[in-house]
Motif scaffolding. Sequence first.
Motif, PDB file in Angstrom:
ATOM      1  N   ARG A   1       6.580   6.998  35.854  1.00  0.00           N
ATOM      2  CA  ARG A   1       5.290   6.929  35.171  1.00  0.00           C
ATOM      3  C   ARG A   1       5.407   6.640  33.680  1.00  0.00           C
ATOM      4  NH1 ARG A   1       1.751   9.724  38.756  1.00  0.00           N
ATOM      5  NH2 ARG A   1       0.025   9.313  37.293  1.00  0.00           N
ATOM      6  N   ILE A   2       6.479   7.091  33.041  1.00  0.00           N
ATOM      7  CA  ILE A   2       6.652   6.868  31.601  1.00  0.00           C
ATOM      8  C   ILE A   2       7.613   5.723  31.338  1.00  0.00           C
ATOM      9  CG2 ILE A   2       7.359   7.935  29.421  1.00  0.00           C
ATOM     10  CD1 ILE A   2       6.518  10.616  30.522  1.00  0.00           C
ATOM     11  N   GLY A   3       8.537   5.510  32.252  1.00  0.00           N
ATOM     12  CA  GLY A   3       9.453   4.384  32.122  1.00  0.00           C
ATOM     13  C   GLY A   3      10.723   4.683  31.377  1.00  0.00           C
ATOM     14  N   THR A   4      11.076   5.955  31.205  1.00  0.00           N
ATOM     15  CA  THR A   4      12.312   6.291  30.509  1.00  0.00           C
ATOM     16  C   THR A   4      12.859   7.600  31.043  1.00  0.00           C
ATOM     17  OG1 THR A   4      13.332   6.674  28.342  1.00  0.00           O
ATOM     18  CG2 THR A   4      11.124   7.563  28.687  1.00  0.00           C
ATOM     19  N   GLN A   5      14.162   7.778  30.893  1.00  0.00           N
ATOM     20  CA  GLN A   5      14.781   9.059  31.228  1.00  0.00           C
ATOM     21  C   GLN A   5      15.580   9.596  30.046  1.00  0.00           C
ATOM     22  OE1 GLN A   5      16.649   7.393  34.702  1.00  0.00           O
ATOM     23  NE2 GLN A   5      18.668   7.318  33.725  1.00  0.00           N
ATOM     24  N   ARG A   6      15.419   8.968  28.880  1.00  0.00           N
ATOM     25  CA  ARG A   6      16.051   9.462  27.667  1.00  0.00           C
ATOM     26  C   ARG A   6      15.258  10.657  27.148  1.00  0.00           C
ATOM     27  NH1 ARG A   6      19.762   6.936  24.718  1.00  0.00           N
ATOM     28  NH2 ARG A   6      18.878   7.891  22.851  1.00  0.00           N
ATOM     29  N   MET A   7      15.969  11.732  26.842  1.00  0.00           N
ATOM     30  CA  MET A   7      15.284  12.959  26.450  1.00  0.00           C
ATOM     31  C   MET A   7      14.575  12.835  25.108  1.00  0.00           C
ATOM     32  SD  MET A   7      17.649  16.044  27.885  1.00  0.00           S
ATOM     33  CE  MET A   7      19.224  15.382  27.387  1.00  0.00           C
ATOM     34  N   ASP A   8      15.089  11.983  24.231  1.00  0.00           N
ATOM     35  CA  ASP A   8      14.408  11.826  22.949  1.00  0.00           C
ATOM     36  C   ASP A   8      13.117  11.023  23.074  1.00  0.00           C
ATOM     37  OD1 ASP A   8      15.601   9.440  23.546  1.00  0.00           O
ATOM     38  OD2 ASP A   8      16.598   9.175  21.617  1.00  0.00           O
ATOM     39  N   GLU A   9      12.878  10.429  24.246  1.00  0.00           N
ATOM     40  CA  GLU A   9      11.639   9.690  24.489  1.00  0.00           C
ATOM     41  C   GLU A   9      10.728  10.408  25.487  1.00  0.00           C
ATOM     42  OE1 GLU A   9      12.960   5.904  25.864  1.00  0.00           O
ATOM     43  OE2 GLU A   9      13.845   5.317  23.944  1.00  0.00           O
ATOM     44  N   LEU A  10      11.138  11.585  25.944  1.00  0.00           N
ATOM     45  CA  LEU A  10      10.347  12.341  26.915  1.00  0.00           C
ATOM     46  C   LEU A  10       9.606  13.507  26.269  1.00  0.00           C
ATOM     47  CD1 LEU A  10      12.763  12.493  29.990  1.00  0.00           C
ATOM     48  CD2 LEU A  10      10.599  11.263  29.829  1.00  0.00           C
ATOM     49  N   GLY A  11       9.562  13.537  24.959  1.00  0.00           N
ATOM     50  CA  GLY A  11       8.858  14.621  24.285  1.00  0.00           C
ATOM     51  C   GLY A  11       7.407  14.711  24.731  1.00  0.00           C
ATOM     52  N   GLY A  12       6.990  15.885  25.140  1.00  0.00           N
ATOM     53  CA  GLY A  12       5.606  16.094  25.586  1.00  0.00           C
ATOM     54  C   GLY A  12       5.334  15.664  27.005  1.00  0.00           C
ATOM     55  N   ALA A  13       6.345  15.151  27.714  1.00  0.00           N
ATOM     56  CA  ALA A  13       6.118  14.689  29.086  1.00  0.00           C
ATOM     57  C   ALA A  13       5.656  15.827  29.985  1.00  0.00           C
ATOM     58  CB  ALA A  13       7.393  14.072  29.647  1.00  0.00           C
ATOM     59  N   ALA A  14       6.173  17.042  29.746  1.00  0.00           N
ATOM     60  CA  ALA A  14       5.781  18.187  30.567  1.00  0.00           C
ATOM     61  C   ALA A  14       4.334  18.577  30.323  1.00  0.00           C
ATOM     62  CB  ALA A  14       6.700  19.369  30.285  1.00  0.00           C
ATOM     63  N   ARG A  15       3.826  18.362  29.120  1.00  0.00           N
ATOM     64  CA  ARG A  15       2.414  18.669  28.841  1.00  0.00           C
ATOM     65  C   ARG A  15       1.510  17.585  29.407  1.00  0.00           C
ATOM     66  NH1 ARG A  15       4.591  19.011  23.785  1.00  0.00           N
ATOM     67  NH2 ARG A  15       3.117  17.466  22.955  1.00  0.00           N
ATOM     68  N   ARG A  16       1.994  16.367  29.422  1.00  0.00           N
ATOM     69  CA  ARG A  16       1.198  15.255  29.954  1.00  0.00           C
ATOM     70  C   ARG A  16       1.054  15.368  31.470  1.00  0.00           C
ATOM     71  NH1 ARG A  16       2.889   8.895  29.081  1.00  0.00           N
ATOM     72  NH2 ARG A  16       1.463   7.984  30.619  1.00  0.00           N
ATOM     73  N   PHE A  17       2.147  15.703  32.145  1.00  0.00           N
ATOM     74  CA  PHE A  17       2.125  15.934  33.594  1.00  0.00           C
ATOM     75  C   PHE A  17       2.339  17.432  33.795  1.00  0.00           C
ATOM     76  CE2 PHE A  17       3.484  11.611  32.871  1.00  0.00           C
ATOM     77  CZ  PHE A  17       2.790  10.870  33.817  1.00  0.00           C
ATOM     78  N   ARG A  18       1.265  18.201  33.686  1.00  0.00           N
ATOM     79  CA  ARG A  18       1.371  19.651  33.604  1.00  0.00           C
ATOM     80  C   ARG A  18       2.024  20.271  34.844  1.00  0.00           C
ATOM     81  NH1 ARG A  18      -0.931  23.240  30.120  1.00  0.00           N
ATOM     82  NH2 ARG A  18      -0.662  21.461  28.719  1.00  0.00           N
ATOM     83  N   TRP A  19       1.624  19.817  36.045  1.00  0.00           N
ATOM     84  CA  TRP A  19       2.207  20.392  37.260  1.00  0.00           C
ATOM     85  C   TRP A  19       3.706  20.101  37.336  1.00  0.00           C
ATOM     86  CZ3 TRP A  19       1.556  24.065  40.498  1.00  0.00           C
ATOM     87  CH2 TRP A  19       2.188  24.063  41.741  1.00  0.00           C
ATOM     88  N   VAL A  20       4.076  18.886  36.972  1.00  0.00           N
ATOM     89  CA  VAL A  20       5.498  18.531  36.954  1.00  0.00           C
ATOM     90  C   VAL A  20       6.227  19.372  35.914  1.00  0.00           C
ATOM     91  CG1 VAL A  20       7.161  16.662  36.650  1.00  0.00           C
ATOM     92  CG2 VAL A  20       4.947  16.193  37.700  1.00  0.00           C
ATOM     93  N   GLY A  21       5.609  19.563  34.763  1.00  0.00           N
ATOM     94  CA  GLY A  21       6.229  20.355  33.706  1.00  0.00           C
ATOM     95  C   GLY A  21       6.438  21.806  34.092  1.00  0.00           C
TER      96      GLY A  21
END
Length: 587
Positions: free
Chosen positions: A329-349
């Motif tokens: 969904r975001i297109g990356t697996q680099r941790m420096d580019e995943l900031g806030g991903a858990a808040r964006r996809f709350r259930w996944v987070g």
Amino acid sequence: MIVAVCGAPLLAGALLLVAGRRADRAAPVAAVAVAVAVLGLAVAAAVARPVARFEVLPGSPGGLAVDGLSAVMVVTVAAVALLILAYAAAERFGARFFGLMLVFAGAMFVTVTATDLLLLLMGWEVMGAMSYALIGYRWTDDGVVRAADVAFVTTRAADTGLYLAAGFALAGTGSLGLDGLAAADSPWLDLISVGVVVAAMGKSAQLPFSFWLSSAMAGPSAVSALLHSATMVAAGGYLLLRLRPLLAAGGWADAVVCWVGALTALILGVVALGQRDLKQLLAASTCSQVGFIVLAAGAASVTGGASHLVAHAAVKSLLFLCAGVWLTRIGTQRMDELGGAARRFRWVGVTFALGALALAGVPPLSLWFTKDAVLAAALERSPMLFAVGLAASVVAAGYAAKALVAVWTGGGGGARERVPLLQAVPLGALAAAACVAGAAVPFEVRPRPSAWELALSGVLAVAAVAAVAVGSRVRVPAWGLQWLYLERMVHAGVVRPVFALARGLARFDDRVVDGTVMAVARGGRRAADFAGRDVELRVDGVVAAIGRGARALGALARRPQTGQVHVYYAQAAAMLAVLVLIAILAG
């Protein structure tokens, strides 16, 4: 029943592979339906403990059986496979993907229920072949194909040990049965142990084979979740747990297995701490956590190791699937580019957080207790072994916290998004299992963690998580990204020398062997030319001269033959006169 557990996914997967693209639309539903049926059969088999005995080779009884250890494994593999296939159904994979996954699961069932080395090898090899196809699923990408090649060649090289172990077993015991391996006489016992240990270390990505798991991350996240949590990578640890009597009988193998597992848990934990790619962190942490299972096998904590295997399967499947959602969904697996991903996809987070906290060993989640059961066995064996294992558990808390902090902090977050129900349900089920899975396996009376061990481990885990959270991110040297340069060392120490030797042998073959053959051929051709031009003409001349001489002598011999009697009398008189003369001279 046991044949159905193993055969149903194998048959269904083979049919999907044969059907190909024609079955793309029906494949997800069919695969999930088969997985549901297999889970029901697996639970029934775990209760009934069926046995199927037959002779795979004449005079070598074998078959399939479900006992206490394999009962845990068949249920775990079936449950994890069902949840992962349901998750993958939402990502529009085709029939080829689901067919490969089902065949892979069927091969794993054969591996964990086999009672002889031949059937185990069959499942072991099919599993390896399917893993190669699944890692290289997106085969149009050259990088993906190379990664699949690295994983395949590395594990196949280590698997040679299992083939040798089977040969040594036949020589030492006359049978391939797993239960009789520990009864082999020296030197067969040691040779069997070496083969089994090497094969297990390769399949479970333990040192020095760990680097192949980094390459395997090129496959889809659903593949990583299945292959590298409850199945392929766990298979080596399972084999060592299954053959614990063999390790103990040799007097040295259990010590080697203990230290390889403990050092892998610690060193690959440090490697995980150094990653900046989320899937690479999870891959290195898999090597580290499987190290605890290997340590348990060497330290005689079979139930502790099995419990840790089950808990780790739930935790790591969950984390890989969560990473897959973000990658897609975001297109990356680099941790420096995943900031806030858990808040964006709350259930996944939220589910990722539960998995990461369990991975960190935070009380009272599953890995906290199962890991300490393993450490209790390590303490009974050696305080130094316990110290290394405890340090590895602290490092585990560090890399789990690093991943957790990376996806929950920083970034803008963005508008909240939902995941499909087919993905949300598996994530929720795996999160629940990550919390309690380890407690589902009964512990042996000894060794088990004491209160002070549990308290110490829990405090250290919480402290490590807090330290990483306060520091926001863990900064480590870039060498951690290279997996200790293990692959480079293998290329320098093994691959390049082998290829250099191959090139040298090829030159020897081209220049010496082929040159000798061509020289002999050229010499034969020249000899034939010489014989044709010179020798043959002269021989023909000699033959012709002899013929002329014979004809001349014949003509001379015919002249006295006139047919006249007086001539014959005259010739006889002349002959007599000659004879008289010779007699006179001789006298």
